[in-house]
Design a protein around this motif. Structure first.
Motif, PDB file in Angstrom:
ATOM      1  N   GLU A   1      19.174  12.945 -29.539  1.00  0.00           N
ATOM      2  CA  GLU A   1      18.254  13.825 -30.259  1.00  0.00           C
ATOM      3  C   GLU A   1      18.696  13.983 -31.708  1.00  0.00           C
ATOM      4  O   GLU A   1      17.860  14.074 -32.614  1.00  0.00           O
ATOM      5  CB  GLU A   1      18.201  15.195 -29.573  1.00  0.00           C
ATOM      6  CG  GLU A   1      17.615  15.176 -28.174  1.00  0.00           C
ATOM      7  CD  GLU A   1      16.144  14.782 -28.164  1.00  0.00           C
ATOM      8  OE1 GLU A   1      15.436  15.078 -29.159  1.00  0.00           O
ATOM      9  OE2 GLU A   1      15.707  14.167 -27.172  1.00  0.00           O
ATOM     10  N   GLN A   2      20.003  13.998 -31.946  1.00  0.00           N
ATOM     11  CA  GLN A   2      20.514  14.156 -33.305  1.00  0.00           C
ATOM     12  C   GLN A   2      20.167  12.942 -34.160  1.00  0.00           C
ATOM     13  O   GLN A   2      19.804  13.094 -35.336  1.00  0.00           O
ATOM     14  CB  GLN A   2      22.029  14.367 -33.289  1.00  0.00           C
ATOM     15  CG  GLN A   2      22.654  14.572 -34.660  1.00  0.00           C
ATOM     16  CD  GLN A   2      22.147  15.823 -35.361  1.00  0.00           C
ATOM     17  OE1 GLN A   2      21.596  16.725 -34.739  1.00  0.00           O
ATOM     18  NE2 GLN A   2      22.342  15.884 -36.670  1.00  0.00           N
ATOM     19  N   THR A   3      20.270  11.764 -33.578  1.00  0.00           N
ATOM     20  CA  THR A   3      19.905  10.560 -34.324  1.00  0.00           C
ATOM     21  C   THR A   3      18.435  10.592 -34.719  1.00  0.00           C
ATOM     22  O   THR A   3      18.075  10.324 -35.868  1.00  0.00           O
ATOM     23  CB  THR A   3      20.194   9.293 -33.490  1.00  0.00           C
ATOM     24  OG1 THR A   3      21.607   9.182 -33.289  1.00  0.00           O
ATOM     25  CG2 THR A   3      19.688   8.039 -34.190  1.00  0.00           C
ATOM     26  N   GLU A   4      17.574  10.925 -33.772  1.00  0.00           N
ATOM     27  CA  GLU A   4      16.141  11.038 -34.081  1.00  0.00           C
ATOM     28  C   GLU A   4      15.919  12.044 -35.207  1.00  0.00           C
ATOM     29  O   GLU A   4      15.169  11.779 -36.160  1.00  0.00           O
ATOM     30  CB  GLU A   4      15.360  11.464 -32.839  1.00  0.00           C
ATOM     31  CG  GLU A   4      13.872  11.681 -33.092  1.00  0.00           C
ATOM     32  CD  GLU A   4      13.159  12.343 -31.938  1.00  0.00           C
ATOM     33  OE1 GLU A   4      12.289  13.212 -32.190  1.00  0.00           O
ATOM     34  OE2 GLU A   4      13.463  12.017 -30.770  1.00  0.00           O
ATOM     35  N   LYS A   5      16.560  13.192 -35.107  1.00  0.00           N
ATOM     36  CA  LYS A   5      16.384  14.259 -36.094  1.00  0.00           C
ATOM     37  C   LYS A   5      16.819  13.800 -37.491  1.00  0.00           C
ATOM     38  O   LYS A   5      16.100  14.012 -38.484  1.00  0.00           O
ATOM     39  CB  LYS A   5      17.196  15.478 -35.663  1.00  0.00           C
ATOM     40  CG  LYS A   5      17.185  16.653 -36.636  1.00  0.00           C
ATOM     41  CD  LYS A   5      17.971  17.827 -36.046  1.00  0.00           C
ATOM     42  CE  LYS A   5      17.984  19.036 -36.979  1.00  0.00           C
ATOM     43  NZ  LYS A   5      18.837  18.791 -38.162  1.00  0.00           N
ATOM     44  N   VAL A   6      17.967  13.167 -37.577  1.00  0.00           N
ATOM     45  CA  VAL A   6      18.499  12.737 -38.862  1.00  0.00           C
ATOM     46  C   VAL A   6      17.619  11.653 -39.489  1.00  0.00           C
ATOM     47  O   VAL A   6      17.351  11.672 -40.697  1.00  0.00           O
ATOM     48  CB  VAL A   6      19.944  12.237 -38.714  1.00  0.00           C
ATOM     49  CG1 VAL A   6      20.424  11.567 -39.999  1.00  0.00           C
ATOM     50  CG2 VAL A   6      20.862  13.384 -38.353  1.00  0.00           C
TER      51      VAL A   6
ATOM     52  N   VAL B   1       8.905   5.674 -36.098  1.00  0.00           N
ATOM     53  CA  VAL B   1      10.267   5.866 -35.584  1.00  0.00           C
ATOM     54  C   VAL B   1      10.189   5.804 -34.066  1.00  0.00           C
ATOM     55  O   VAL B   1       9.613   6.688 -33.427  1.00  0.00           O
ATOM     56  CB  VAL B   1      10.853   7.214 -36.046  1.00  0.00           C
ATOM     57  CG1 VAL B   1      12.251   7.408 -35.456  1.00  0.00           C
ATOM     58  CG2 VAL B   1      10.892   7.287 -37.567  1.00  0.00           C
ATOM     59  N   VAL B   2      10.774   4.757 -33.499  1.00  0.00           N
ATOM     60  CA  VAL B   2      10.708   4.548 -32.047  1.00  0.00           C
ATOM     61  C   VAL B   2      12.092   4.783 -31.455  1.00  0.00           C
ATOM     62  O   VAL B   2      13.076   4.183 -31.897  1.00  0.00           O
ATOM     63  CB  VAL B   2      10.231   3.127 -31.713  1.00  0.00           C
ATOM     64  CG1 VAL B   2      10.023   2.979 -30.208  1.00  0.00           C
ATOM     65  CG2 VAL B   2       8.951   2.780 -32.471  1.00  0.00           C
ATOM     66  N   ARG B   3      12.154   5.654 -30.479  1.00  0.00           N
ATOM     67  CA  ARG B   3      13.401   5.938 -29.789  1.00  0.00           C
ATOM     68  C   ARG B   3      13.299   5.456 -28.338  1.00  0.00           C
ATOM     69  O   ARG B   3      12.236   5.042 -27.887  1.00  0.00           O
ATOM     70  CB  ARG B   3      13.714   7.422 -29.828  1.00  0.00           C
ATOM     71  CG  ARG B   3      12.611   8.306 -29.214  1.00  0.00           C
ATOM     72  CD  ARG B   3      13.107   9.688 -28.927  1.00  0.00           C
ATOM     73  NE  ARG B   3      14.159   9.650 -27.910  1.00  0.00           N
ATOM     74  CZ  ARG B   3      15.191  10.491 -27.873  1.00  0.00           C
ATOM     75  NH1 ARG B   3      15.298  11.447 -28.785  1.00  0.00           N
ATOM     76  NH2 ARG B   3      16.106  10.406 -26.926  1.00  0.00           N
ATOM     77  N   GLU B   4      14.402   5.511 -27.634  1.00  0.00           N
ATOM     78  CA  GLU B   4      14.403   5.233 -26.198  1.00  0.00           C
ATOM     79  C   GLU B   4      15.302   6.243 -25.519  1.00  0.00           C
ATOM     80  O   GLU B   4      15.851   7.138 -26.170  1.00  0.00           O
ATOM     81  CB  GLU B   4      14.847   3.798 -25.915  1.00  0.00           C
ATOM     82  CG  GLU B   4      13.698   2.817 -25.657  1.00  0.00           C
ATOM     83  CD  GLU B   4      12.865   3.142 -24.405  1.00  0.00           C
ATOM     84  OE1 GLU B   4      13.274   4.036 -23.621  1.00  0.00           O
ATOM     85  OE2 GLU B   4      11.810   2.510 -24.213  1.00  0.00           O
TER      86      GLU B   4
END
Length: 245
Positions: free
Chosen positions: A164-169, A156-159
């Protein structure tokens, strides 16, 4: 978006990865739409998923009585709009071409709900440069590994713009379907595992091309040493055991 709000999944692209990804969600009760512009690709994807489920049932990993219900949760369509209209979570896994992906995300932007999460399966591309800016808070890379219905890891790669909610979900969703999500805090080409595999591959072919060892002996050496050790220690913790001094 919360985990309990995610009910429908759309998988855009039904090539190598699409069937396994769709199957993984359907197996855990999600309604899934698989979209591809090529009818033959959809037919192949349907056959692959059916064969996968038969194989898993043969090994006791899926109950035979569950197969029909899993297959019935997946709809195959050539219409992108039909596939994503009610989708809460969209997995993009079309060809690794920047302009093709950019065009797909432009279309998705006009078709999907504003709170829908976009998740690209790209292996190397910086998808955050291709998604419309207003969609970035709800965008991540979710890089699955083939075969997607068997291997647990999803990178799971974020930028910076990813909420933070999207990453968590996304992490919660992947865990809910028995995957192992590993978060990368920012994008780098190849993410983590493909970068490591490239380094290993370079040395493998150096040894083989220069006649230092046969392919069979090299595979045996790896299977009898670092492969089983990695299952327990990974690659970082191993340094704690061999010394960092």
């Amino acid at each position: 978006m919360r985990l309990q709000d995610i009910r429908r999944i759309a998988v855009v692209g039904s090539g190598t990865m699409g069937p396994g990804i769709a199957q993984s969600f359907a197996k855990h009760g999600y309604q899934v739409s698989v979209c591809d512009t090529r009818p033959q690709a959809l037919q192949t994807a349907r056959s692959v998923m059916s064969a996968n489920l038969t194989t898993l049932s043969r090994h006791g990993l899926v109950e035979t009585t569950e197969i029909e219900a899993i297959e019935n949760r997946v709809v195959f369509t050539t219409s992108l709009e039909d596939a994503v209209r009610e989708a809460d979570f969209v997995v993009e896994c079309v060809t690794e071409n920047r302009e093709v992906k950019r065009a797909v995300f432009q279309q998705l932007d006009g078709m999907c709900a504003r709170n829908a999460i976009f998740a690209s399966n790209t292996s190397y591309l910086n998808i955050f440069e291709l998604v419309p800016e207003e969609r970035l808070p709800n965008t991540v890379i979710t890089h699955w590994f083939a075969p997607a219905h068997i291997l647990p890891l999803v990178e799971v790669v974020r930028e910076a713009h990813t909420s933070e909610q999207t990453e968590k979900v996304v992490v919660e969703l992947l865990r809910a379907i028995d995957k192992v999500p590993v978060v990368m805090k920012k994008y780098v080409p190849g993410h983590a595992i493909n970068r490591i595999l490239r380094i290993i591959g370079r040395e493998v072919f150096f040894l083989l091309d220069n006649g230092y060892i046969t392919a069979e002996q090299l595979d045996l050496a790896v299977k009898a040493s670092i492969a089983p050790r990695m299952l327990l220690l990974g690659v970082v913790q191993r340094y704690d055991f061999t010394g960092l001094d």
